[in-house]
Design a protein around this motif. Structure first.
Motif, short mmCIF file in Angstrom:
data_model
loop_
_atom_site.label_atom_id
_atom_site.label_comp_id
_atom_site.label_asym_id
_atom_site.label_seq_id
_atom_site.Cartn_x
_atom_site.Cartn_y
_atom_site.Cartn_z
N VAL A 176 39.30 44.40 42.20
CA VAL A 176 39.89 43.23 42.39
C VAL A 176 38.99 41.91 42.66
N LEU A 177 38.99 40.79 42.19
CA LEU A 177 38.16 39.92 42.52
C LEU A 177 39.15 38.62 43.02
N TYR A 178 38.72 38.02 44.16
CA TYR A 178 39.22 36.88 44.68
C TYR A 178 38.34 35.73 44.34
N CYS A 179 38.62 34.59 43.77
CA CYS A 179 37.71 33.38 43.60
C CYS A 179 38.75 32.05 43.74
N ALA A 180 37.66 30.93 43.78
CA ALA A 180 38.32 29.71 43.84
C ALA A 180 37.47 28.98 42.70
N PRO A 181 37.52 28.81 41.31
CA PRO A 181 36.66 28.43 40.53
C PRO A 181 36.82 26.61 40.34
N THR A 182 37.64 26.14 41.11
CA THR A 182 37.78 24.70 41.01
C THR A 182 37.52 24.01 42.47
N LEU A 183 36.79 23.27 42.68
CA LEU A 183 36.52 22.46 43.65
C LEU A 183 36.72 23.55 44.81
#
Length: 463
Positions: A233-240
């Motif tokens: 599982v990957l958690y990420c925030a690609p925008t701002l």
């Protein structure tokens, strides 16, 4: 120093007395993170002890994880840090305090139509229907509104795809709970939102950092982490991205999505800031429809008191997400969910977002003027800036010194999963200031502090 005087009163072996006194001083806030301890010889002379006793004490302090020795510089405190800034309501200071450590607006942008909507809701709300039943993942009408709203962010969804949650933080927690088991690992950006890290730790999951560059997650680093087989599982925030303000360019999103597809991993995409950009970049979830949970909320466009969020959940995980939701809040508050739905149906949410972008742009210009010549990252409509520390400053020490001068910021330690390979910085939340004048005053204090340098930096020779 108080802690040195304390050593003389403590019983037992002298090396343990020194270690215990330092531990207490750190816990009491007397010794801040990054503070240099006296040299071995200096402390031994003050306490009339043999130098080897102090050396043994410092080794014990390092064993406890409360200090580190730097060759040619000395021994420095590694204070225990909280996982996130304290609530602004609990902050005390003799002078007026400007808390720029929390990334939300001090108050929602004033819109006359919003007051009219509130009056309408109070007048014709079907309280019996909303309060008299359990809606779990949300009523059909509330989920339909969520699907409509996600369309504006570039995510195609029907009402069956939507789960209404109690804000993005809640959504992150239940997504991680649904996709993983205790003891399993979750991949996260090496510098990440502290709320996600805290949720993972609370759930008993391990967090594995994945290296970033100026375009966000690095494809090679992600593939290396997945090849090891320790996480699915990957958690990420690609925008701002919070805190660096990085937005992945299209080519990087495509590369990351392809890797996720190849390894068939679950992705939890946090997109609470996506509405601030125009045009909006395509979310990863748009490419990974069957393997990504997409999360957004109304806490940034409306205000932190609006605890409503929308999740687009692939069919394979809906039962698990629903179970996690019921195990936590049982359901999102139906009255708030109705208000959110009406904001979407009337188009008022778009007006609120326009106002928020305009407000943020004004504040970014203030930061641009105050921080001219300093090293920082930002975006024209972002809520915050990522102010990097020059040589001589540690972010924890900078944050502590800024607090003494009446300004709260968040040090990199709240965000960095891999501190040794991360650039030191502080997050400055521009939107939290009560007014432009207050922000100008706070930004000047911070800029002056960066330029003036660390007053606690070691200057004495090491002996």
């Amino acid at each position: 120093m108080k802690w040195i005087s304390e050593i003389r009163r403590l019983k037992g072996p002298r090396y343990l007395a020194i270690a215990d006194a330092v531990t207490r001083a750190i816990d009491d806030g007397e010794l801040l993170n990054g503070t240099r301890l006296p040299t071995h010889r200096s402390l031994a002379d003050q306490l009339e002890l043999d130098v080897t006793t102090v050396t043994r004490a410092y080794s014990e302090i390092q064993r406890r994880g409360l200090a580190e020795a730097r060759v040619g510089q000395g021994t420095f405190v590694l204070a225990r840090l909280p996982d996130s800034p304290v609530s602004s309501l609990t902050t005390t200071n003799n002078a007026p305090f400007i808390d720029l450590s929390h990334n939300f607006p001090a108050g929602a942008p004033p819109l006359p139509n919003l007051r009219e909507l509130a009056s309408e809701v109070a007048r014709d709300l079907d309280y019996g229907a909303l309060l008299g039943r359990q809606s779990d993942i949300g009523t059909v009408s509330h989920r339909a509104a969520g699907a409509t709203y996600l369309q504006t962010l570039g995510v195609k969804a029907g009402s069956d795809d939507i789960v209404v949650c109690a804000g993005a933080q809640h959504g992150i927690a239940i997504a991680l709970a649904a996709l993983t088991e205790p003891g399993e690992s979750i991949l996260m950006e090496a510098t990440t939102f502290y709320g996600a890290r805290t949720a993972a730790r609370m759930l008993g999951r391990n967090v594995v950092p994945v290296a970033m560059d100026d375009d966000g997650l690095m494809p090679d680093a992600l593939e290396d982490a997945l090849r090891s087989g320790h996480a699915r599982v990957l958690y990420c925030a690609p925008t701002l991205h919070n805190p660096t303000t990085t937005t992945m360019p299209p080519s990087r999103r495509k590369a990351i999505a392809k890797i996720c597809e190849r390894y068939k991993i679950g992705v939890v995409e946090d997109d609470v800031y996506g509405f601030l950009l125009s045009p909006r970049p395509e979310p990863l979830a748009a490419r990974l429809r069957t393997q990504a949970i997409y999360i957004t909320s109304f806490s940034k466009n409306c205000g932190p008191g609006m605890r409503v969020g929308y999740m687009r959940v692939p069919e394979q995980w809906r039962r698990a997400v629903g179970t996690a939701l019921r195990a936590t809040t049982l359901m999102a508050a139906p009255i708030e969910a109705e208000i959110a739905a009406r904001l979407v149906r009337t188009g008022l949410i778009a007006e609120l977002e326009d106002a928020q972008r305009e407000r943020n742009a004004e504040r970014q210009l203030i930061a641009q003027q105050a921080f001219r010549g300093l090293d920082y990252s930002s975006s024209p409509t972002a809520f915050h800036v990522w102010l990097r520390m020059p040589s001589g400053w540690q972010s924890e020490v900078f944050a502590a010194e800024a607090k003494l001068r009446g300004v709260g910021v968040s040090p990199a330690a709240f965000f960095n999963l891999d501190p040794k390979n991360a650039r030191d910085a502080v997050r400055v939340c521009l939107s939290a200031a009560e007014s432009h004048d207050v922000l100008q005053r706070a930004a000047k204090i911070l800029a002056d502090l960066v330029v003036s340098g660390n007053p606690w930096a070691p200057t004495a020779a090491i002996v």
